[in-house]
Design an enzyme around this catalytic site. Structure first.
Site, PDB file in Angstrom:
ATOM      1  N   LEU A 158      39.344  46.205  36.207  1.00 11.10           N
ATOM      2  CA  LEU A 158      39.199  47.489  36.898  1.00 11.10           C
ATOM      3  C   LEU A 158      37.807  48.089  36.707  1.00 11.10           C
ATOM      4  O   LEU A 158      37.475  49.084  37.336  1.00 11.10           O
ATOM      5  CB  LEU A 158      40.280  48.464  36.429  1.00 11.10           C
ATOM      6  CG  LEU A 158      41.716  48.064  36.812  1.00 11.10           C
ATOM      7  CD1 LEU A 158      42.732  49.046  36.240  1.00 11.10           C
ATOM      8  CD2 LEU A 158      41.876  47.968  38.328  1.00 11.10           C
ATOM      9  N   ASP A 210      38.863  37.863  27.522  1.00 11.09           N
ATOM     10  CA  ASP A 210      38.621  37.241  28.825  1.00 11.09           C
ATOM     11  C   ASP A 210      37.191  37.458  29.325  1.00 11.09           C
ATOM     12  O   ASP A 210      36.656  38.561  29.256  1.00 11.09           O
ATOM     13  CB  ASP A 210      39.584  37.775  29.870  1.00 11.09           C
ATOM     14  CG  ASP A 210      39.350  37.111  31.213  1.00 11.09           C
ATOM     15  OD1 ASP A 210      39.510  35.891  31.304  1.00 11.09           O
ATOM     16  OD2 ASP A 210      38.970  37.827  32.165  1.00 11.09           O
ATOM     17  N   HIS A 244      44.256  32.028  33.728  1.00 12.54           N
ATOM     18  CA  HIS A 244      43.711  31.244  34.859  1.00 12.54           C
ATOM     19  C   HIS A 244      43.550  29.738  34.621  1.00 12.54           C
ATOM     20  O   HIS A 244      42.442  29.220  34.595  1.00 12.54           O
ATOM     21  CB  HIS A 244      42.380  31.841  35.331  1.00 12.54           C
ATOM     22  CG  HIS A 244      41.421  32.282  34.249  1.00 12.54           C
ATOM     23  ND1 HIS A 244      41.043  31.478  33.211  1.00 12.54           N
ATOM     24  CD2 HIS A 244      40.785  33.467  34.071  1.00 12.54           C
ATOM     25  CE1 HIS A 244      40.201  32.137  32.438  1.00 12.54           C
ATOM     26  NE2 HIS A 244      40.032  33.349  32.930  1.00 12.54           N
ATOM     27  N   ASN A 304      34.927  32.006  37.525  1.00 13.13           N
ATOM     28  CA  ASN A 304      35.080  31.349  36.237  1.00 13.13           C
ATOM     29  C   ASN A 304      36.518  31.471  35.747  1.00 13.13           C
ATOM     30  O   ASN A 304      36.992  32.591  35.536  1.00 13.13           O
ATOM     31  CB  ASN A 304      34.127  31.974  35.212  1.00 13.13           C
ATOM     32  CG  ASN A 304      34.049  31.152  33.949  1.00 13.13           C
ATOM     33  OD1 ASN A 304      34.463  29.997  33.920  1.00 13.13           O
ATOM     34  ND2 ASN A 304      33.532  31.753  32.888  1.00 13.13           N
ATOM     35  N   ASP A 347      43.290  37.772  38.518  1.00 12.47           N
ATOM     36  CA  ASP A 347      41.908  37.776  38.027  1.00 12.47           C
ATOM     37  C   ASP A 347      41.003  38.534  39.009  1.00 12.47           C
ATOM     38  O   ASP A 347      39.855  38.149  39.234  1.00 12.47           O
ATOM     39  CB  ASP A 347      41.384  36.352  37.782  1.00 12.47           C
ATOM     40  CG  ASP A 347      40.131  36.348  36.900  1.00 12.47           C
ATOM     41  OD1 ASP A 347      39.704  37.437  36.447  1.00 12.47           O
ATOM     42  OD2 ASP A 347      39.574  35.260  36.672  1.00 12.47           O
TER      43      ASP A 347
END
Lengths: 425, 302
Positions: free
Chosen positions: A59, A150, A230, A276, A303
């Site tokens: 965000l 992350d 991911h 990525n 993501d």
């Protein structure tokens, strides 16, 4: 709060039913329902799903409010059918203290469109050197249960082990960005024939797979919960499948873009396709789809990674990695899985809510359940226009693509956040 | 042909047309007055984000011999150092009416991006570890003039293929023109996934007796610290071209190098300065080939 009477919605694609929403809950489900004074929503032909839950959203607030804010990201989420999103910790300052996670949490409450559940950083400043105050974040008003660096991998095996062990005290989970940094120095895209042709430094599949292999063994050893962010390669799916068969407490996510797009997209050198982990081969895409169908991969997570124009309208190597995802996730998954509504609800709502510990979300749409749901028109196809999306940024890889499924309405605890495809705040 | 971004974009007929045009341009370069009026009033910008004196002056000489106005834009000490983006620089050049932009850039694909942002022609003068199309064209020109043909020629490209834009452009162009290419180097400096259009051999000595052309690539000493190979000496022993190896090549075979050379690393002075070496010719031919490219791109043929 006005009561809402949804008429003729096909819950999980089943027979048409009416749902009465009252006081934040589903009061009644049946046919031919009436309710005096209720606002009637005609849902003829629409599919009702429990509100979607995104375990992986950027965000950008605090720090990059030019790319996205909690408010604009919440709008995008509601329009995508989400009622809860988990906000990643790589903000500026990093969400590595109770203060920052509470700030993000409060901004989410103020926006009031989705429940914004902050994710806390595993290590101070995402630097991978020492643990952040995980317990303080867990005990804060934000009640953090997911911790992730992350954007960076918790590469130090000893630190990863400690993190996995430590969060067991409050049933936390470490969400790992699996990328062995020594194998991806300067990496720009998937290492393969396309990277060889384009002269872009390769990001080898083994850099992801070696970390996942290590982490499932660590999680097994200490009896902790591991979540893999991911997942992007066929080899990773195999490793996770084998770990689950042994009983390791591992869950995994895949993004919509890794389910659809391949590394050939980089041939344009347009960094809108830079992400990525990178887009991989068609073999990987097929393995990810198979893993999503058979449950090796538990959830779809977006993501969602908004970036300002100047960070994408440049040379590939200088661009930031990441793509928008919130408003296109359901259409892409619908495109990939077809109208398997129960499976979609499992992968995009129930399972992510379980992993995140969000009890109010991911519930079946039955009387007594919290009224968190979304209505989808599966027959409408629409063309993705970057400037037509609610996100502050425009870096969607699906520009010009026609996708199935339009979100018509979303309800958060009985309050419409989206009606007739329009966000209500 | 609007841009020259990659040799993959050249079909055989177009590539041959460039080489034939370059041969005509070479005759101009042999004259006392080395100038044609062809591009009078046209503006060519040399946009160099990397120091490369030899490539820049080659393009500058080529443009000037065609009477074009040449503007040299070096990233050092310019708006780029003040943080200007490639896109804004492109718009600036556009506003100044550049008919062609010759770009050298450390990022692979930068010329492709630039081509989206300007209306003029874009010539890739080397982008990152991607391509260097005019180098491949001048190499093909040199091979053709020395060997009389390209079809069926066996070309060994030796060294740091992984990081070499010269190798990439040469492989694509030589395939198009019917030559047979063998890549030679330590496995660490060869891409993991190669197209099947090329042969691969880790043993230089096995390749040399069959090669018509041996093209040595520049190897940066910094690769050593990244563990691509253990030491400069070991690299030289296994992949360097010295007199003994030169004598194992067929008597008609030639030695090429795109420059600048690391004498004593990938090539010994004895080989570099031998009559079998085409290194100086390559520089001369570079101007003719770049004249041909500018001429054809800027519509000189029509």
């Amino acid at each position: 709060m006005t009561d809402i009477l949804i008429k003729g919605a096909r819950v999980l694609g089943g027979e048409p039913a009416d749902l009465l929403l009252r006081d934040g809950r589903i009061a009644e489900v049946g046919t031919g329902l009436t309710a005096e004074g209720a606002e009637v929503v005609d849902a003829t032909g629409l599919v009702a799903l429990p509100g979607l839950v995104d375990l992986h959203t950027h965000l950008r607030e605090p720090g990059r409010e030019d790319a996205e804010t909690v408010y604009t990201g919440s709008r995008a989420a509601a329009l995508g059918g989400y009622t809860a999103v988990c906000a990643m910790a790589n903000t500026s300052p990093v969400a590595d203290t109770a203060g920052v996670v509470e700030q993000v949490y409060r901004l989410g409450q103020e926006a009031g469109l989705v429940d914004v559940q902050p994710i806390g950083a595993v290590t101070v400043g995402l630097a991978g050197e020492r643990l952040a105050e995980l317990g303080a974040m867990a005990d804060s008003a934000a009640r953090v249960r997911i911790f992730s660096d992350d954007g960076f991998c918790v590469a130090d095996p000893r630190l990863m082990r400690r993190a996995l062990e430590y969060v067991k005290a409050f049933d936390g989970v470490i969400a790992q960005h699996a990328e062995e940094p020594r194998l991806t120095q300067g990496a720009q895209m998937h290492e393969g024939d396309v990277s060889a042709k384009l002269g872009l430094t390769g990001w080898p599949a083994v850099a992801e797979e070696s970390i996942i292999a290590r982490d499932v063994l660590l999680a097994e050893h200490v009896g902790a919960r591991l979540h893999v962010c991911h997942v992007s390669t066929a080899g990773s799916v195999d490793i996770i499948r084998a770990a689950k068969a042994r009983g390791v407490r591992v869950t995994a996510e895949v993004t919509p873009h890794h389910l659809l797009l391949t590394h050939e997209k980089a041939e344009s050198y347009d960094p809108v396709y830079k992400v990525n982990p990178p887009l991989r081969t068609n073999t990987d895409v097929q393995a990810l789809r198979e893993g999503l169908r058979d449950g090796t991969i538990d959830i779809v997570a977006t993501d969602h990674a908004p970036h300002a124009a100047e960070d994408k309208e440049c040379e590939w190597a200088h661009a930031r990695p990441g793509m928008l995802g919130l408003e296109t996730a359901l259409p892409i998954v619908l495109d990939v899985l077809g109208e398997q509504w129960d499976l979609i609800a499992e992968r995009m709502s129930r399972a992510p809510a379980r992993i995140a510990g969000l009890d109010g979300h991911g519930n079946d749409l039955v009387a007594g359940a919290p009224a968190n749901l979304t209505l989808i028109d599966p027959t409408t196809r629409w063309t993705v226009e970057p400037t037509g999306l609610a996100s502050l940024s425009h870096n969607t890889p699906y520009a010009g693509m026609t996708v199935p499924g339009r979100i018509v309405a979303t309800f958060l605890r009985g309050v419409p956040t989206v009606l007739d495809g329009k966000v209500q705040k | 042909m609007k841009h020259l971004l990659s040799t993959a974009d050249l079909d055989a007929a177009t590539a041959i047309e460039i080489l034939d045009t370059a041969a005509e341009m070479a005759s101009v370069s042999g004259r006392e007055i080395k100038k044609l009026p062809t591009l009078r009033g046209r503006t060519v910008v040399n946009l160099f984000y990397e120091d490369s004196t030899r490539t820049r002056i080659s393009f500058e000489a080529a443009a000037k011999r065609l009477s074009a106005d040449v503007i040299n834009f070096s990233a050092k000490g310019s708006s780029v150092e003040k943080g200007e983006s490639l896109k804004d620089t492109a718009w600036t050049l556009q506003a100044m009416g550049a008919d062609a932009v010759v770009i050298r850039h450390p990022a692979s694909g930068a010329p492709h991006r630039l081509a989206n942002w300007v209306t003029g022609s874009v010539l890739n003068a080397g982008d990152g570890t991607h391509e260097h199309p005019t180098q491949a064209l001048l190499d093909a020109y040199t091979m053709r003039s020395r060997m009389g043909r390209l079809d069926g020629l066996h070309v060994a490209i030796v060294g740091d293929v992984l990081h070499s834009r010269v190798a990439r452009s040469n492989v694509l162009l030589l395939n198009t023109l019917g030559a047979k290419v063998t890549l030679v180097g330590p496995p660490t400096l060869i891409p993991t996934d190669l197209n099947t259009s090329v042969q691969l051999n880790y043993d230089l000595d096995a390749v040399l007796p069959q090669a018509d052309v041996v093209m040595m690539l520049r190897v940066q000493r910094e690769r050593m610290t990244d563990s691509y190979f253990p030491s400069a000496r070991e690299y030289s022993r296994r992949y360097g071209l010295d007199g003994a190896r030169l004598r194992r090549m067929p008597s008609h075979a030639i030695v090429m190098h795109p420059g600048p050379m690391n004498r004593g690393m990938e090539i010994t002075p004895e080989v570099a300065d031998s009559p079998r070496s085409t290194i100086v010719e390559q520089v001369t031919n570079g101007v003719s080939v770049r004249m041909a490219c500018l001429y054809l791109l800027l519509g000189g043929a029509r």
